[in-house]
Structure formats: C-alpha cells, structure tokens
Motif scaffolding. Structure first.
Motif, PDB file in Angstrom:
ATOM      1  N   ALA A  81     -66.383 -80.833 -12.482  1.00 50.02           N
ATOM      2  CA  ALA A  81     -66.957 -80.855 -13.829  1.00 50.02           C
ATOM      3  C   ALA A  81     -68.462 -81.086 -13.756  1.00 50.02           C
ATOM      4  N   TYR A  82     -68.860 -82.019 -12.928  1.00 46.97           N
ATOM      5  CA  TYR A  82     -70.284 -82.323 -12.753  1.00 46.97           C
ATOM      6  C   TYR A  82     -70.998 -81.206 -12.005  1.00 46.97           C
ATOM      7  N   LEU A  83     -70.376 -80.721 -10.933  1.00 43.08           N
ATOM      8  CA  LEU A  83     -71.004 -79.667 -10.138  1.00 43.08           C
ATOM      9  C   LEU A  83     -71.205 -78.393 -10.942  1.00 43.08           C
ATOM     10  N   ARG A  84     -70.252 -78.068 -11.788  1.00 39.40           N
ATOM     11  CA  ARG A  84     -70.378 -76.856 -12.603  1.00 39.40           C
ATOM     12  C   ARG A  84     -71.634 -76.929 -13.472  1.00 39.40           C
ATOM     13  N   LEU A  85     -71.875 -78.094 -14.073  1.00 38.48           N
ATOM     14  CA  LEU A  85     -73.078 -78.274 -14.889  1.00 38.48           C
ATOM     15  C   LEU A  85     -74.340 -78.167 -14.047  1.00 38.48           C
ATOM     16  N   ARG A  86     -74.335 -78.810 -12.889  1.00 35.05           N
ATOM     17  CA  ARG A  86     -75.517 -78.799 -12.024  1.00 35.05           C
ATOM     18  C   ARG A  86     -75.805 -77.400 -11.485  1.00 35.05           C
ATOM     19  N   ILE A  87     -74.757 -76.682 -11.094  1.00 34.38           N
ATOM     20  CA  ILE A  87     -74.928 -75.336 -10.537  1.00 34.38           C
ATOM     21  C   ILE A  87     -75.472 -74.384 -11.598  1.00 34.38           C
ATOM     22  N   LYS A 132     -70.257 -69.192  -6.018  1.00 36.10           N
ATOM     23  CA  LYS A 132     -70.223 -67.730  -6.097  1.00 36.10           C
ATOM     24  C   LYS A 132     -69.597 -67.254  -7.400  1.00 36.10           C
ATOM     25  N   SER A 133     -68.549 -67.932  -7.836  1.00 38.46           N
ATOM     26  CA  SER A 133     -67.881 -67.550  -9.077  1.00 38.46           C
ATOM     27  C   SER A 133     -68.837 -67.644 -10.261  1.00 38.46           C
ATOM     28  N   GLY A 151     -78.108 -69.048  -3.802  1.00 34.41           N
ATOM     29  CA  GLY A 151     -78.933 -70.012  -3.070  1.00 34.41           C
ATOM     30  C   GLY A 151     -79.297 -71.218  -3.912  1.00 34.41           C
ATOM     31  N   TYR A 152     -79.696 -70.973  -5.165  1.00 31.54           N
ATOM     32  CA  TYR A 152     -80.038 -72.092  -6.048  1.00 31.54           C
ATOM     33  C   TYR A 152     -78.796 -72.914  -6.391  1.00 31.54           C
ATOM     34  N   GLY A 153     -77.651 -72.244  -6.471  1.00 30.18           N
ATOM     35  CA  GLY A 153     -76.407 -72.967  -6.714  1.00 30.18           C
ATOM     36  C   GLY A 153     -76.052 -73.884  -5.563  1.00 30.18           C
ATOM     37  N   ILE A 154     -76.243 -73.395  -4.342  1.00 30.45           N
ATOM     38  CA  ILE A 154     -75.967 -74.209  -3.149  1.00 30.45           C
ATOM     39  C   ILE A 154     -76.907 -75.411  -3.095  1.00 30.45           C
ATOM     40  N   ASP A 168     -81.887 -60.988  -7.836  1.00 31.26           N
ATOM     41  CA  ASP A 168     -81.082 -60.936  -6.620  1.00 31.26           C
ATOM     42  C   ASP A 168     -79.914 -61.917  -6.734  1.00 31.26           C
ATOM     43  N   LEU A 169     -78.703 -61.413  -6.567  1.00 29.90           N
ATOM     44  CA  LEU A 169     -77.517 -62.263  -6.623  1.00 29.90           C
ATOM     45  C   LEU A 169     -77.594 -63.390  -5.597  1.00 29.90           C
TER      46      LEU A 169
END
Length: 232
Positions: free
Chosen positions: A62-68, A20-21, A41-44, A35-36
């Motif tokens: 660190a990895y998740l931030r890049l993937r999200i 969300k952040s 949704g794509y981040g999840i 649409d936010l």
C-alpha cells in the motif's frame, strides 16, 4: 546473515513486478518520447528509498504503490507537459477542430485536421499525447495523498468506523461525479482507462477523429477535477 546491500537487492527483485505493472499502466497514456525504462528506473529508486521504513507485517505494498506512482509522476512533471507552447497548440487544435466540423457538417478525419493545421502527422499525435499526459498529471495532483507510512499502513490494515464512513462518502462522491459526465465522456474514459484501448482505436470505434477523443477525455478529466477539488 544477509548484508544490507543483499537485502536491498532481494527487496527490489520482490517488488520489481509491482514497479513494472504501475509503469506499464501509466506508460500507455504517455507520448512516445517518454522512455518506459525511465519510469521503471524511478519506480525502483522509490522502492530503495522506502526500504528503511518498510514493515513487511503491515501490508507494505500500500505504501510502496503510493511512493512508486509519486516518483513516476514527479519525473513526468519534470518533462513539462503543461508548457505555454503546448497549451497554445492545444487551443489551435481545438479551434481548428470546431472550425472544420462547422464547415464540413461532420467530424473531420485526422488527415483533414492535420492538413488544415499544417502539422506533420508525428507532431500532431505527439502533441495530443502530451496534452493528455498533462491532464492526467493535473488530476493526479488532486489525489496525491501525501500521507505518512504509518497512516497508510494503519488505514490499509484496520480502519476505525469514522475512517470507513469518510472513505465510503468520498467513494460515493467520486461515483456521482463520474455519473454526472455525459454519455460520450463516460464511454471514452471507460474505453481508455478501464479497457485500455488506445485513443486511435477509440476514435475508430466512435467514428470521430483522434483529436475529438482527446478533447472528450480532457473535458471529462477537467470536469472531474472541478467537481472533486473540494472533496479530497
């Protein structure tokens, strides 16, 4: 013992604030048509896809931030903010802005520019947001690292001396590229990206049109991309 599905749900809840952040920060610079909840949704989905590789002992954020971020930007690219028709409207707005500035001897207001273009206000502001988004995506392409999880976690946990020197050198080059921007370009980037002030409010602060703020921002991002393309 938790099932795989239960573990996935637990992990999603754990990393949902991170998703969300990131979504909120990106969303502030996007057209209203985006649409936010789609970004979230794509981040999840990115988190779910990354779960099999996650090692909680090696700073997985660190990895998740890049993937999200990667998943969200890929989704935004699919919306085609860089279409030929949008680029044509961008040129029209810039040309009319300069024409009115020369005619009036001052910056035109948004209302004057909208009237001269024959646009509806909603269409005008929507176009500016789409143009802005296309430049953000273009700049993001420059910094898409494309590294493996192992590379990300190893560099985020412990860097060897050579990696530290390279990272410091890159940081200095980025700061130098920003420093080389003119005063208004640096100010606009600071107000929009660091202070997170909407473009319309920045326009009021600088006493210029929203279109001019958009133009200044686009110019700054283009210069940064040009200066940094051989550095990363």
């Amino acid at each position: 013992m938790l099932s795989r599905e239960e573990k996935d749900k637990e992990a999603i809840l754990k990393y949902l604030p991170l998703v969300k952040s990131i979504a909120y920060r990106i969303y502030k610079h996007l057209p209203d048509a985006v649409d936010l909840n789609d970004l979230i949704g794509y981040g999840i989905l990115a988190v779910v896809e990354a779960l099999p590789k996650l090692d909680e002992s090696k700073n997985p954020e660190a990895y998740l931030r890049l993937r999200i971020k990667g998943a969200m930007y890929d989704y935004l690219r699919s919306l085609d903010f860089g279409s030929k028709s949008l680029r044509k409207r961008e040129r029209e707005i810039k040309a009319k802005l300069e024409e009115l500035t020369n005619q009036l001897g001052r910056e035109p207001t948004d209302e004057e520019l909208i009237k001269a273009l024959g646009y509806k206000p909603d269409e005008f502001y929507s176009d500016l947001q789409k143009i802005s988004a296309s430049y953000l995506l273009s700049l993001d392409d420059l910094f898409r690292e494309g590294r493996s999880y192992e590379e990300v976690v190893s560099s985020s946990v412990e860097e060897n001396p050579e990696e530290k020197v390279i990272k410091q050198d890159l940081r200095e080059k980025i700061l130098k590229a920003i420093e080389d921007l003119d005063h208004r370009e640096k100010l606009v980037l600071q107000l929009i990206f660091y202070e997170e002030i909407p473009a319309k409010e920045v326009a009021k602060l600088l006493k210029v049109s929203t279109a001019r703020v958009s133009q200044i921002k686009e110019s700054a991002l283009s210069k940064l991309r040009e200066k940094l393309k051989d550095m990363v």
